[in-house]
Motif scaffolding. Structure first.
Motif, PDB file in Angstrom:
ATOM      1  N   GLY A 136       0.789  -1.212   0.000  1.00 12.82           N
ATOM      2  CA  GLY A 136       0.000   0.000   0.000  1.00 12.82           C
ATOM      3  C   GLY A 136       0.822   1.263   0.000  1.00 12.82           C
ATOM      4  O   GLY A 136       0.287   2.359  -0.087  1.00 12.82           O
ATOM      5  N   LEU A 137       2.136   1.162   0.123  1.00 12.91           N
ATOM      6  CA  LEU A 137       2.995   2.347   0.121  1.00 12.91           C
ATOM      7  C   LEU A 137       3.744   2.454  -1.199  1.00 12.91           C
ATOM      8  O   LEU A 137       3.485   3.319  -2.012  1.00 12.91           O
ATOM      9  N   VAL A 138       4.697   1.606  -1.404  1.00 13.83           N
ATOM     10  CA  VAL A 138       5.485   1.624  -2.636  1.00 13.83           C
ATOM     11  C   VAL A 138       5.873   0.198  -2.990  1.00 13.83           C
ATOM     12  O   VAL A 138       5.807  -0.696  -2.156  1.00 13.83           O
ATOM     13  N   ASN A 139       6.284   0.011  -4.207  1.00 17.53           N
ATOM     14  CA  ASN A 139       6.724  -1.310  -4.643  1.00 17.53           C
ATOM     15  C   ASN A 139       8.190  -1.470  -4.247  1.00 17.53           C
ATOM     16  O   ASN A 139       9.088  -1.429  -5.074  1.00 17.53           O
ATOM     17  N   LEU A 150       9.309   2.842  14.925  1.00 12.06           N
ATOM     18  CA  LEU A 150       9.182   3.903  13.939  1.00 12.06           C
ATOM     19  C   LEU A 150       7.947   3.661  13.092  1.00 12.06           C
ATOM     20  O   LEU A 150       7.497   2.525  12.938  1.00 12.06           O
ATOM     21  N   GLN A 151       7.412   4.731  12.515  1.00 13.59           N
ATOM     22  CA  GLN A 151       6.181   4.608  11.732  1.00 13.59           C
ATOM     23  C   GLN A 151       6.284   5.425  10.445  1.00 13.59           C
ATOM     24  O   GLN A 151       6.644   6.604  10.466  1.00 13.59           O
ATOM     25  N   VAL A 152       5.955   4.781   9.335  1.00 15.29           N
ATOM     26  CA  VAL A 152       5.848   5.481   8.050  1.00 15.29           C
ATOM     27  C   VAL A 152       4.474   6.149   7.997  1.00 15.29           C
ATOM     28  O   VAL A 152       3.462   5.523   8.337  1.00 15.29           O
ATOM     29  N   LYS A 174       5.223  16.525   1.578  1.00 15.71           N
ATOM     30  CA  LYS A 174       6.496  15.844   1.300  1.00 15.71           C
ATOM     31  C   LYS A 174       6.351  14.373   0.956  1.00 15.71           C
ATOM     32  O   LYS A 174       7.344  13.637   0.940  1.00 15.71           O
ATOM     33  N   GLY A 175       5.141  13.920   0.677  1.00 10.99           N
ATOM     34  CA  GLY A 175       4.948  12.500   0.402  1.00 10.99           C
ATOM     35  C   GLY A 175       5.018  11.707   1.696  1.00 10.99           C
ATOM     36  O   GLY A 175       4.537  12.145   2.738  1.00 10.99           O
ATOM     37  N   TRP A 176       5.635  10.522   1.644  1.00  7.68           N
ATOM     38  CA  TRP A 176       5.763   9.703   2.838  1.00  7.68           C
ATOM     39  C   TRP A 176       6.867  10.240   3.732  1.00  7.68           C
ATOM     40  O   TRP A 176       7.857  10.801   3.272  1.00  7.68           O
TER      41      TRP A 176
END
Length: 279
Positions: free
Chosen positions: A10-13, A102-104, A110-112
């Protein structure tokens, strides 16, 4: 967020790897063990007895020991896989990986981004900037293939060695990397980067807390690799102004924001004109 899992769904490949790996060009293998180990038989190594600490003590209670100058220049070598000391040795910190939650998260402009879910004391190791370790030619090829809409994750670290030699390390977490990939730039960062060597001369790009960091605070570092946001020289500023047409805007919101993200023009140069200046 822990060091487990293959992808951030769900974030990036992104293929997840807690450690850096050899890049597509295969010029550098960060997993190769080339350093000899110390012969210490104690649970924790001490200065004057351990060969890995011949340059002095690196850590004090898990915190990176400060130097007498603002720029952290003293080489840091941790005990390695061939050392006879225990896994709990105080000279084994970065190699242990993440120790904080930590959490993305999604930022406004700024995006993620990456934030901490717990307090982090000044000097503590936070995370590594891990990815594919590339040679200069492959790093330049990837940079030049990017469009203005692409995000650039490639970092170039240049260390000035004795005798005037410059050692370059290029790390690209675009396709393979860890949580460090989601760190945003800030002109007043709360992290700073130090190359840490464990098994070989290929460094781990370790990020340490530059100050006490509160739970919920976004983590950031200066993409230029500067320590505590040292000011640019007049020559560097002029060069950056000339490259502004290629640079991307900075949204860090700090009082000293330079308006643009740091820029390494050497990766856009031809082999004959590459300056090799410090990043």
């Amino acid at each position: 967020m822990g060091e487990n899992g293959n992808r951030y769904k769900g974030l990036v490949n992104l293929a997840y790897s807690p450690d850096s790996v050899a890049g597509a060009d295969g010029d550098v293998d960060p997993t190769e063990i080339t350093f000899p180990g110390c012969s210490c038989l104690t649970s924790s190594c001490v200065v004057d007895e351990c060969s890995c600490l011949c340059r002095g003590e690196n850590y004090s209670r898990l915190c990176l020991r400060p130097t007498d100058t603002e720029e952290y220049t003293r080489p840091v070598f941790e005990c390695n896989a061939l050392c006879r000391c225990s896994e709990s040795c105080q000279n084994r910190v970065v190699q242990r990986g993440l120790q904080f939650r930590l959490q993305v998260f999604k930022t406004e402009k700024k995006g993620w981004g990456l934030r901490t879910l717990e307090r982090i004391a000044k000097g503590r190791f936070v995370c590594e900037y891990a990815g594919e370790v590339l040679g200069f030619n492959e790093a330049r090829r990837r940079i030049q293939a990017q469009t203005s809409k692409d995000s650039n994750y490639i970092i170039a670290v240049r260390e000035h060695l004795h005798g005037g030699e410059v050692m370059e390390t290029f790390v690209d977490p675009t396709y393979i990397g860890n949580v460090g990939r989601f760190l945003n730039h800030s002109c007043e960062p709360n992290l700073f980067m130090v190359p840490i060597r464990v098994d070989s001369m290929v460094p781990k790009l370790a990020l340490f807390a530059a100050t006490d960091i509160s739970a919920g605070e976004e983590l950031s570092y200066d993409y230029s690799g500067r320590f505590h946001n040292l000011p640019t020289t007049t020559r560097e500023q002029k060069s950056l102004e000339e490259d502004n047409r290629l640079r991307k805007p900075c949204y860090c919101g700090s009082r000293t924001c330079s308006s643009f993200l740091p820029w390494d023009s050497s990766l856009f140069s031809t082999p004959d004109t590459c300056s090799g200046s410090s990043a």
